[in-house]
Write a protein that holds these residues in place. Structure first.
Motif, PDB file in Angstrom:
ATOM      1  N   GLU A 408      44.535  35.329  49.429  1.00 20.71           N
ATOM      2  CA  GLU A 408      44.128  34.522  48.271  1.00 20.71           C
ATOM      3  C   GLU A 408      42.668  34.116  48.361  1.00 20.71           C
ATOM      4  O   GLU A 408      41.926  34.148  47.367  1.00 20.71           O
ATOM      5  CB  GLU A 408      45.010  33.284  48.146  1.00 20.71           C
ATOM      6  CG  GLU A 408      46.434  33.597  47.738  1.00 20.71           C
ATOM      7  CD  GLU A 408      47.301  32.341  47.689  1.00 20.71           C
ATOM      8  OE1 GLU A 408      46.775  31.252  48.050  1.00 20.71           O
ATOM      9  OE2 GLU A 408      48.477  32.427  47.291  1.00 20.71           O
ATOM     10  N   GLU A 409      42.240  33.741  49.552  1.00 19.85           N
ATOM     11  CA  GLU A 409      40.845  33.332  49.706  1.00 19.85           C
ATOM     12  C   GLU A 409      39.899  34.515  49.541  1.00 19.85           C
ATOM     13  O   GLU A 409      38.794  34.370  49.003  1.00 19.85           O
ATOM     14  CB  GLU A 409      40.637  32.676  51.076  1.00 19.85           C
ATOM     15  CG  GLU A 409      41.363  31.343  51.243  1.00 19.85           C
ATOM     16  CD  GLU A 409      40.909  30.317  50.221  1.00 19.85           C
ATOM     17  OE1 GLU A 409      39.719  30.324  49.825  1.00 19.85           O
ATOM     18  OE2 GLU A 409      41.754  29.502  49.778  1.00 19.85           O
ATOM     19  N   SER A 410      40.322  35.690  49.988  1.00 12.76           N
ATOM     20  CA  SER A 410      39.481  36.870  49.786  1.00 12.76           C
ATOM     21  C   SER A 410      39.387  37.217  48.295  1.00 12.76           C
ATOM     22  O   SER A 410      38.319  37.616  47.805  1.00 12.76           O
ATOM     23  CB  SER A 410      40.045  38.049  50.585  1.00 12.76           C
ATOM     24  OG  SER A 410      41.336  38.417  50.102  1.00 12.76           O
ATOM     25  N   LEU A 411      40.533  37.048  47.598  1.00 15.73           N
ATOM     26  CA  LEU A 411      40.483  37.254  46.147  1.00 15.73           C
ATOM     27  C   LEU A 411      39.549  36.239  45.474  1.00 15.73           C
ATOM     28  O   LEU A 411      38.828  36.557  44.529  1.00 15.73           O
ATOM     29  CB  LEU A 411      41.881  37.155  45.541  1.00 15.73           C
ATOM     30  CG  LEU A 411      42.860  38.270  45.926  1.00 15.73           C
ATOM     31  CD1 LEU A 411      44.230  38.000  45.309  1.00 15.73           C
ATOM     32  CD2 LEU A 411      42.340  39.627  45.449  1.00 15.73           C
ATOM     33  N   ARG A 412      39.602  35.029  45.992  1.00 13.58           N
ATOM     34  CA  ARG A 412      38.734  33.984  45.428  1.00 13.58           C
ATOM     35  C   ARG A 412      37.275  34.338  45.646  1.00 13.58           C
ATOM     36  O   ARG A 412      36.437  34.175  44.732  1.00 13.58           O
ATOM     37  CB  ARG A 412      39.065  32.649  46.067  1.00 13.58           C
ATOM     38  CG  ARG A 412      38.241  31.496  45.511  1.00 13.58           C
ATOM     39  CD  ARG A 412      38.574  30.224  46.236  1.00 13.58           C
ATOM     40  NE  ARG A 412      37.705  29.141  45.802  1.00 13.58           N
ATOM     41  CZ  ARG A 412      37.630  27.948  46.386  1.00 13.58           C
ATOM     42  NH1 ARG A 412      38.388  27.689  47.436  1.00 13.58           N
ATOM     43  NH2 ARG A 412      36.808  27.033  45.936  1.00 13.58           N
ATOM     44  N   ILE A 413      36.949  34.816  46.844  1.00 14.51           N
ATOM     45  CA  ILE A 413      35.567  35.222  47.113  1.00 14.51           C
ATOM     46  C   ILE A 413      35.186  36.383  46.204  1.00 14.51           C
ATOM     47  O   ILE A 413      34.079  36.451  45.658  1.00 14.51           O
ATOM     48  CB  ILE A 413      35.405  35.612  48.594  1.00 14.51           C
ATOM     49  CG1 ILE A 413      35.576  34.382  49.489  1.00 14.51           C
ATOM     50  CG2 ILE A 413      34.044  36.247  48.839  1.00 14.51           C
ATOM     51  CD1 ILE A 413      35.531  34.703  50.976  1.00 14.51           C
ATOM     52  N   GLY A 414      36.139  37.312  45.988  1.00 19.53           N
ATOM     53  CA  GLY A 414      35.857  38.437  45.100  1.00 19.53           C
ATOM     54  C   GLY A 414      35.604  37.982  43.665  1.00 19.53           C
ATOM     55  O   GLY A 414      34.696  38.491  42.999  1.00 19.53           O
ATOM     56  N   ARG A 415      36.463  37.041  43.183  1.00 19.37           N
ATOM     57  CA  ARG A 415      36.245  36.530  41.830  1.00 19.37           C
ATOM     58  C   ARG A 415      34.887  35.843  41.720  1.00 19.37           C
ATOM     59  O   ARG A 415      34.161  36.004  40.729  1.00 19.37           O
ATOM     60  CB  ARG A 415      37.346  35.535  41.451  1.00 19.37           C
ATOM     61  CG  ARG A 415      38.691  36.158  41.199  1.00 19.37           C
ATOM     62  CD  ARG A 415      39.584  35.195  40.420  1.00 19.37           C
ATOM     63  NE  ARG A 415      39.682  33.890  41.035  1.00 19.37           N
ATOM     64  CZ  ARG A 415      40.558  33.551  41.982  1.00 19.37           C
ATOM     65  NH1 ARG A 415      41.428  34.457  42.400  1.00 19.37           N
ATOM     66  NH2 ARG A 415      40.573  32.335  42.482  1.00 19.37           N
ATOM     67  N   LEU A 416      34.541  35.063  42.741  1.00 21.45           N
ATOM     68  CA  LEU A 416      33.269  34.351  42.710  1.00 21.45           C
ATOM     69  C   LEU A 416      32.100  35.324  42.675  1.00 21.45           C
ATOM     70  O   LEU A 416      31.154  35.164  41.874  1.00 21.45           O
ATOM     71  CB  LEU A 416      33.169  33.444  43.946  1.00 21.45           C
ATOM     72  CG  LEU A 416      31.855  32.671  44.120  1.00 21.45           C
ATOM     73  CD1 LEU A 416      31.634  31.725  42.953  1.00 21.45           C
ATOM     74  CD2 LEU A 416      31.877  31.875  45.430  1.00 21.45           C
ATOM     75  N   VAL A 417      32.176  36.363  43.499  1.00 22.14           N
ATOM     76  CA  VAL A 417      31.085  37.341  43.531  1.00 22.14           C
ATOM     77  C   VAL A 417      31.010  38.100  42.206  1.00 22.14           C
ATOM     78  O   VAL A 417      29.928  38.325  41.655  1.00 22.14           O
ATOM     79  CB  VAL A 417      31.274  38.302  44.724  1.00 22.14           C
ATOM     80  CG1 VAL A 417      30.250  39.443  44.656  1.00 22.14           C
ATOM     81  CG2 VAL A 417      31.134  37.548  46.036  1.00 22.14           C
TER      82      VAL A 417
END
Length: 596
Positions: A408-417
């Motif tokens: 989930e946190e990696s997805l969050r970083i991906g969404r942010l980027v």
């Protein structure tokens, strides 16, 4: 009225002057002719008396003398030849009522007796008791000195002659008055006709018609006045055109200024304002007078400007203040305006310092925001991955849970980027729109159905109202759905249970307007200018929510702003803390499809 006109005044003046001159002249002429007639009558009677005296010396026959005397004298007069008291000869007269004078009457008169005693010629006007009128008597001595000749006649004859002369004089005066009246009217009309033309020209000038010219009929002073009047009209037209040009130039300068300008008179009334100043006045009216949406509805000077205006008028010096209104910072500099030596008002310059404050805040917050947004998921990835590596999670379920958090946190970083990249492309102008004609009612129903479950879950009433006049609208459906998704999702998340979120689509002046209004907690005034900036979040603590609820990145409103601006529209936010927030965007109905 006639008497108030120039014609009447000139006619009356000339007539009065002529009548006065004729009156004096008539009196003098009457006096002159009356004396002249008396003198002529006396001279004529004296000549008659002298002729009778000569005839008496030639003829001794009394009958012949009497007949000759009747031939010599005037028929209206009577002649008396007196030798002594007992010997007199009287010639008859045709005038009735002329009495016969005897020797005693002549000798008893002090003046006429000198003819008998001293042999002098005498002229006299005497009154008779037996007659209503007097008589004119002349006496001349006989040539031999032994008597006298008296010739007299009634004054009625002289008065008749005087009356005839008087009638002639009055007739001449009347003719002169009539001719004077005609001349006065002719002269006055010649004078007033150009003046009437000038008055009509002046009225046309007062109405703004500067092309009319007064005809120049003469080359005298009135003609020169007409020339000066036409020259004045040309000069007025030139100066008014120059003033209009200066006014338009000043208006253009004021409209193009980035700072707001407000001109105030001595009584505190707004005289001139430009569009940036109107923004401040509209915002003040929105916050303090909800019923007055524009400054035209509320002509009163705002309270911050009133206090500053009183200070400037009292101290007669420049003053400055800074106010915050609807989340925007305004620096106001007010300077007195002088009319020679007295203060006739003031001019205020309003500078919107929000952008400067925003840039200063962004400088301070951008690094902290990016660092915080990236540090939190990176720290969690590091911590949970270390827990897996160190076998802290013993069971498979624990390891799966840690792996799920890491995912989930990696997805969050991906969404942010990805959102940062999208936002960067949008701000760089690399956004591509796919414009198509959309049926707005079904389109909005689909968006509302998507959020209806979330709204019911949070006990928030979600409603929609679409203008019936709107049918098909051209825009990028995916991008505008992204805008509505951000606005409606934010509205639901920041509205307490039992609240409401209302979505409206209206038509206004060739644009279609979408707005999302919620009854939530609102946005603080100091944060309102920054809601469309990157990483803005209403939750200042940035605390982590439950893992079941998606955490926002703080980029949604910034992306929404860029999408709306790409559609050549505008987006704005109005909010009051504790009363709710309204986001409104306007997009033209007719977008040129060839540009996309």
């Amino acid at each position: 009225m006639f008497w108030r006109s120039v014609v009447g005044k000139l006619w009356f003046t000339i007539l009065l002057l002529v009548c006065f001159v004729l009156f004096i002249l008539t009196i003098l002429l009457l006096e002159f002719f009356q004396n002249y007639h008396i003198l002529e009558a006396e001279r004529h009677l004296l000549q008659t008396a002298n002729k009778i005296s000569e005839v008496e010396n030639r003829y001794e026959d009394r009958e012949l003398l009497l007949s000759t005397t009747n031939l010599i004298k005037d028929s209206a007069s009577r002649a008396v030849i007196a030798w002594n008291e007992e010997d007199t000869l009287v010639a008859e007269s045709d005038t009735e009522g002329l009495p016969v004078m005897n020797y005693d009457w002549f000798s008893s008169d002090q003046e006429l007796s000198r003819v008998l005693t001293q042999g002098e010629e005498v002229k006299k006007v005497a009154d008779l008791e037996s007659s209503d009128t007097g008589v004119m008597v002349v006496g001349a001595p006989l040539s031999n000195g032994e008597g006298a000749v008296f010739v007299y006649q009634s004054l009625d004859t002289i008065e008749e002659t005087s009356e005839q002369t008087t009638k002639i004089i009055f007739l001449g005066a009347g003719i002169a008055i009539v001719l004077t009246t005609i001349f006065a009217f002719f002269l006055s009309t010649r004078i007033t006709s150009p003046l009437i033309k000038m008055r009509e020209g002046a009225l046309e000038l007062a109405k703004g018609e500067f092309n009319n010219k007064v005809p120049i009929l003469t080359h005298d002073e009135i003609g020169e006045l007409a020339m000066a009047f036409n020259r004045m009209g040309r000069q007025l037209k030139f100066h008014i055109n120059a003033l209009n040009q200066e006014k338009e130039q000043l208006s253009g300068i004021l409209r193009s200024m980035a700072d707001g300008v407000i001109t105030i008179n001595r009584t505190g009334e707004i005289l001139v304002s430009n569009p940036p100043a109107m923004q401040y006045l509209d915002a003040y009216a929105f916050e303090n007078s909800p019923s007055a949406k524009t400054v035209e509805d509320n002509q009163h000077l705002p309270e911050p400007l009133k206090a500053l205006f009183k200070q400037v008028i009292t101290n007669e010096e420049e003053s400055m203040t800074e106010v915050t209104l609807q989340g925007r910072s305004w620096v106001i500099i007010m300077t007195p305006l002088y009319d020679k030596s007295t203060v006739r008002g003031a001019v205020a310059v309003l500078r919107d310092m929000t952008e400067e404050r925003r840039l200063n805040k962004l400088r301070k917050d951008f690094i902290a925001n990016v660092s915080h947004e990236l540090r939190t998921p990176i720290s969690m990835l590091q911590g949970y991955s270390e827990a897996i590596v160190d076998d802290i999670a013993e069971s498979k379920e624990d390891k799966n849970e840690l792996a799920q958090i890491i995912h989930e946190e990696s997805l969050r970083i991906g969404r942010l980027v990805n959102e940062l990249l999208d936002l960067a492309r949008m701000e760089a102008g690399h956004i591509h729109l796919f414009i198509e004609s959309i049926e707005i009612h079904s389109y909005m129903n689909k968006i509302i159905r998507k959020f209806q479950g979330i709204a019911d879950e949070r006990s928030v009433e979600l409603t929609m109202n679409v203008d019936n006049q709107l049918d098909w609208i051209s825009f990028d459906a995916d991008r505008i759905e992204q805008v509505f998704t951000n606005l409606i999702d934010n509205a639901i998340r920041h509205t307490n249970p039992g609240g409401s979120v209302h979505v409206t689509i209206d038509s206004l002046n060739g644009d279609w307007v979408g707005s999302v209004h919620d009854s939530g907690q609102g946005i603080a005034e100091e944060d309102l200018p920054f809601v469309f900036e990157r990483f803005y979040k209403a939750d200042k603590s940035r605390k982590r929510e439950s893992s079941k609820q998606k955490k926002g990145t703080g980029l949604g409103l910034a992306i929404a702003k860029n999408i709306v601006e790409a559609h050549k529209g505008t987006i704005s936010a109005h909010s009051k803390l504790g009363e709710g927030t309204t986001f409104t965007f306007r997009i033209p109905k007719d977008i040129d499809l060839t540009e996309y």
